[in-house]
Design an enzyme around this catalytic site. Structure first.
Site, PDB file in Angstrom:
ATOM      1  N   GLY A 170       2.866  -4.202   9.054  1.00 46.72           N
ATOM      2  CA  GLY A 170       2.873  -2.745   9.229  1.00 46.72           C
ATOM      3  C   GLY A 170       1.666  -2.043   8.646  1.00 46.72           C
ATOM      4  O   GLY A 170       1.780  -0.944   8.124  1.00 46.72           O
ATOM      5  N   THR A 171       0.500  -2.670   8.764  1.00 44.69           N
ATOM      6  CA  THR A 171      -0.711  -1.990   8.281  1.00 44.69           C
ATOM      7  C   THR A 171      -1.812  -2.094   9.331  1.00 44.69           C
ATOM      8  O   THR A 171      -1.966  -3.139   9.971  1.00 44.69           O
ATOM      9  CB  THR A 171      -1.151  -2.526   6.901  1.00 44.69           C
ATOM     10  OG1 THR A 171      -2.403  -1.904   6.530  1.00 44.69           O
ATOM     11  CG2 THR A 171      -1.301  -4.030   6.866  1.00 44.69           C
ATOM     12  N   SER A 172      -2.574  -1.004   9.477  1.00 46.90           N
ATOM     13  CA  SER A 172      -3.568  -0.940  10.547  1.00 46.90           C
ATOM     14  C   SER A 172      -4.848  -1.688  10.196  1.00 46.90           C
ATOM     15  O   SER A 172      -5.707  -1.865  11.049  1.00 46.90           O
ATOM     16  CB  SER A 172      -3.903   0.522  10.856  1.00 46.90           C
ATOM     17  OG  SER A 172      -4.471   1.130   9.714  1.00 46.90           O
ATOM     18  N   HIS A 210      -1.559   1.093  -4.236  1.00 47.08           N
ATOM     19  CA  HIS A 210      -1.999   2.478  -4.047  1.00 47.08           C
ATOM     20  C   HIS A 210      -1.177   3.469  -4.864  1.00 47.08           C
ATOM     21  O   HIS A 210      -1.163   4.655  -4.556  1.00 47.08           O
ATOM     22  CB  HIS A 210      -1.963   2.852  -2.563  1.00 47.08           C
ATOM     23  CG  HIS A 210      -3.049   2.194  -1.758  1.00 47.08           C
ATOM     24  ND1 HIS A 210      -3.115   2.230  -0.391  1.00 47.08           N
ATOM     25  CD2 HIS A 210      -4.138   1.476  -2.147  1.00 47.08           C
ATOM     26  CE1 HIS A 210      -4.186   1.560   0.036  1.00 47.08           C
ATOM     27  NE2 HIS A 210      -4.811   1.083  -1.012  1.00 47.08           N
ATOM     28  N   GLN A 216       0.848  -1.199   0.000  1.00 48.28           N
ATOM     29  CA  GLN A 216       0.000   0.000   0.000  1.00 48.28           C
ATOM     30  C   GLN A 216       0.883   1.247   0.000  1.00 48.28           C
ATOM     31  O   GLN A 216       0.369   2.361  -0.120  1.00 48.28           O
ATOM     32  CB  GLN A 216      -0.883   0.016   1.253  1.00 48.28           C
ATOM     33  CG  GLN A 216      -1.830  -1.163   1.339  1.00 48.28           C
ATOM     34  CD  GLN A 216      -2.459  -1.244   2.721  1.00 48.28           C
ATOM     35  OE1 GLN A 216      -3.474  -0.632   2.991  1.00 48.28           O
ATOM     36  NE2 GLN A 216      -1.842  -1.993   3.615  1.00 48.28           N
ATOM     37  N   ASN A 217       2.180   1.058   0.153  1.00 46.31           N
ATOM     38  CA  ASN A 217       3.075   2.204   0.277  1.00 46.31           C
ATOM     39  C   ASN A 217       3.402   2.799  -1.092  1.00 46.31           C
ATOM     40  O   ASN A 217       3.639   2.056  -2.040  1.00 46.31           O
ATOM     41  CB  ASN A 217       4.369   1.787   0.984  1.00 46.31           C
ATOM     42  CG  ASN A 217       4.100   1.294   2.400  1.00 46.31           C
ATOM     43  OD1 ASN A 217       3.023   1.565   2.939  1.00 46.31           O
ATOM     44  ND2 ASN A 217       5.050   0.592   2.984  1.00 46.31           N
ATOM     45  N   VAL A 218       3.452   4.121  -1.146  1.00 47.25           N
ATOM     46  CA  VAL A 218       3.767   4.775  -2.414  1.00 47.25           C
ATOM     47  C   VAL A 218       5.270   5.057  -2.518  1.00 47.25           C
ATOM     48  O   VAL A 218       5.742   5.533  -3.548  1.00 47.25           O
ATOM     49  CB  VAL A 218       2.946   6.086  -2.597  1.00 47.25           C
ATOM     50  CG1 VAL A 218       1.460   5.770  -2.657  1.00 47.25           C
ATOM     51  CG2 VAL A 218       3.230   7.102  -1.503  1.00 47.25           C
ATOM     52  N   LEU A 268       3.397  -3.518  14.821  1.00 46.16           N
ATOM     53  CA  LEU A 268       3.829  -2.966  16.099  1.00 46.16           C
ATOM     54  C   LEU A 268       2.854  -3.343  17.209  1.00 46.16           C
ATOM     55  O   LEU A 268       3.251  -3.627  18.340  1.00 46.16           O
ATOM     56  CB  LEU A 268       3.927  -1.443  15.977  1.00 46.16           C
ATOM     57  CG  LEU A 268       4.609  -0.692  17.097  1.00 46.16           C
ATOM     58  CD1 LEU A 268       6.052  -1.147  17.261  1.00 46.16           C
ATOM     59  CD2 LEU A 268       4.570   0.807  16.833  1.00 46.16           C
ATOM     60  N   CYS A 281       2.428  17.705 -19.684  1.00 43.58           N
ATOM     61  CA  CYS A 281       2.601  16.261 -19.826  1.00 43.58           C
ATOM     62  C   CYS A 281       3.594  16.004 -20.960  1.00 43.58           C
ATOM     63  O   CYS A 281       3.420  16.527 -22.067  1.00 43.58           O
ATOM     64  CB  CYS A 281       1.250  15.618 -20.133  1.00 43.58           C
ATOM     65  SG  CYS A 281       1.380  13.890 -20.667  1.00 43.58           S
TER      66      CYS A 281
HETATM   67  P1  OAD Z   1      -1.600   3.182   9.003  1.00 41.04           P
HETATM   68  O1  OAD Z   1      -0.954   4.441   9.424  1.00 41.04           O
HETATM   69  O2  OAD Z   1      -3.083   3.133   8.992  1.00 41.04           O
HETATM   70  O3  OAD Z   1      -1.104   1.974   9.903  1.00 41.04           O
HETATM   71  C1  OAD Z   1       0.252   1.746  10.133  1.00 41.04           C
HETATM   72  C2  OAD Z   1       0.387   0.545  11.057  1.00 41.04           C
HETATM   73  O4  OAD Z   1       1.771   0.294  11.229  1.00 41.04           O
HETATM   74  C3  OAD Z   1      -0.217   0.744  12.456  1.00 41.04           C
HETATM   75  O5  OAD Z   1      -0.987  -0.382  12.809  1.00 41.04           O
HETATM   76  C4  OAD Z   1       1.014   0.866  13.362  1.00 41.04           C
HETATM   77  O6  OAD Z   1       0.816   0.305  14.651  1.00 41.04           O
HETATM   78  C5  OAD Z   1       2.037   0.055  12.590  1.00 41.04           C
HETATM   79  N1  OAD Z   1       3.425   0.470  12.836  1.00 41.04           N
HETATM   80  C6  OAD Z   1       3.902   1.701  13.144  1.00 41.04           C
HETATM   81  N2  OAD Z   1       5.234   1.671  13.284  1.00 41.04           N
HETATM   82  C7  OAD Z   1       5.608   0.387  13.037  1.00 41.04           C
HETATM   83  C8  OAD Z   1       6.867  -0.293  13.047  1.00 41.04           C
HETATM   84  N3  OAD Z   1       8.006   0.341  13.311  1.00 41.04           N
HETATM   85  N4  OAD Z   1       6.874  -1.619  12.781  1.00 41.04           N
HETATM   86  C9  OAD Z   1       5.718  -2.282  12.512  1.00 41.04           C
HETATM   87  N5  OAD Z   1       4.517  -1.691  12.501  1.00 41.04           N
HETATM   88  C10 OAD Z   1       4.457  -0.379  12.753  1.00 41.04           C
HETATM   89  O7  OAD Z   1      -1.002   2.829   7.547  1.00 41.04           O
HETATM   90  P2  OAD Z   1      -1.557   1.812   6.466  1.00 41.04           P
HETATM   91  O8  OAD Z   1      -2.249   0.670   7.103  1.00 41.04           O
HETATM   92  O9  OAD Z   1      -0.459   1.528   5.524  1.00 41.04           O
HETATM   93  O10 OAD Z   1      -3.929   5.184   1.582  1.00 41.04           O
HETATM   94  O11 OAD Z   1      -2.622   2.713   5.727  1.00 41.04           O
HETATM   95  C11 OAD Z   1      -3.319   2.191   4.640  1.00 41.04           C
HETATM   96  C12 OAD Z   1      -3.669   3.301   3.674  1.00 41.04           C
HETATM   97  O12 OAD Z   1      -4.333   4.333   4.375  1.00 41.04           O
HETATM   98  C13 OAD Z   1      -2.478   3.999   3.070  1.00 41.04           C
HETATM   99  O13 OAD Z   1      -1.973   3.326   1.930  1.00 41.04           O
HETATM  100  C14 OAD Z   1      -3.023   5.339   2.700  1.00 41.04           C
HETATM  101  C15 OAD Z   1      -3.752   5.618   3.996  1.00 41.04           C
HETATM  102  O14 OAD Z   1      -4.744   6.539   3.973  1.00 41.04           O
HETATM  103  C16 OAD Z   1      -4.243   6.237   0.809  1.00 41.04           C
HETATM  104  O15 OAD Z   1      -3.718   7.350   0.936  1.00 41.04           O
HETATM  105  C17 OAD Z   1      -5.274   5.932  -0.226  1.00 41.04           C
END
Ligand code: OAD
Length: 234
Positions: free
Chosen positions: A175-177, A108, A90-92, A202, A135
């Site tokens: 690393g995704t919520s 994403h 999901q990371n850009v 985390l 462009c």
């Molecule tokens: P989030 O910010 O929602 O979640 C990040 C997760 O990583 C959380 O659960 C943290 O506890 C965890 N975390 C933080 N530091 C960490 C570490 N050092 N090691 C392991 N885990 C850690 O980010 P995403 O789930 O990636 O989309 O968010 C998903 C999407 O929502 C993104 O791609 C973006 C955002 O809005 C768009 O912009 C469309």
């Protein structure tokens, strides 16, 4: 356990220890910015300058970050695992590819790419973008935008992602919520096809109960250890 086909879903927490801010933590990006203003098509139509400035700032910040030990461990997994490994991120940012991962899908979009809303051409992009940006493909300033997926838009390559997840023996979520769909729903698809599912994060995520196994801790600590264990078990 021996898993031939591995799919790894990654999110902002994987890049956190490289210095890239996450979205939903207390000091995350969405605590400082209203996503409706900077990450929706409607926000861009209302105030393109604000949206460009938001992504220009992030693109500049991303230019100096480097992959961490967790990105490196996933690249190692792809190199050394006997079966297939795919990363769906999901990371850009470009940290997976910088670490050496090749089987990679940016669901994403990518911050170092620009998309022309006029002709649909995508171009590698490491500069600032503005309303007046021309462009390179059609030669017109017809709405160059960051090549990222905004809320309300369909993530990229969903058919391919579902095909990979449906064929996975092991599904890792790192690393995704678990707040944003369809990414957050992939664990359910993996489970329903019989994959073993593991969360490495985390802290317990929103979707924690969907996973068969969970390992909590910072990615640079838990991911290399987990990869080492997987490679030793094959
Ligand atoms: P989030 O910010 O929602 O979640 C990040 C997760 O990583 C959380 O659960 C943290 O506890 C965890 N975390 C933080 N530091 C960490 C570490 N050092 N090691 C392991 N885990 C850690 O980010 P995403 O789930 O990636 O989309 O968010 C998903 C999407 O929502 C993104 O791609 C973006 C955002 O809005 C768009 O912009 C469309």
């Amino acid at each position: 356990m021996s898993a031939q086909r591995i799919v790894v879903l990654t999110g902002a927490g994987l890049s956190a220890e490289s210095g890239v801010p996450t979205f939903r933590d207390k000091t995350g990006i969405w605590a400082k910015y209203d996503y409706r203003e900077v990450a929706t098509p409607e926000g861009f139509a209302r105030n393109p300058d604000l949206v460009h400035e938001f992504y220009n700032m992030r693109r500049r910040a991303h230019a100096t970050v480097r992959p961490n030990a967790a990105h490196a461990a996933l690249a190692r997994l792809e190199r050394e695992h006997e079966g297939e490994v795919w990363i769906v991120t999901q990371n850009v940012d470009a940290l997976h590819e910088q670490a050496g991962s090749r089987n990679l899908i940016h669901m994403h979009g990518e911050i170092f790419s620009a998309l022309c809303a006029g002709c649909g051409a995508r171009s590698p992009w490491d500069q600032d973008l503005a309303l007046a940006t021309i462009c390179g493909a059609c030669g017109e300033p017809r709405g160059m935008r960051p090549d990222v997926v905004w809320f309300g838009e369909m993530p990229h390559h969903m058919d391919r992602i579902r095909e990979l997840v449906g064929a996975a023996d092991l599904f890792l979520s790192i690393g995704t919520s678990g707040n944003v769909y369809p990414a957050a729903g992939l664990v359910a698809e993996a489970r329903s096809h019989g994959a073993h599912t593991v969360e490495l994060n985390l802290e317990p995520s929103e979707g924690r109960r969907m996973f068969a196994e969970a390992i909590h801790g910072p990615a640079t600590r838990v991911v290399p250890v987990y990869v080492e264990k997987l490679l030793a078990s094959q």
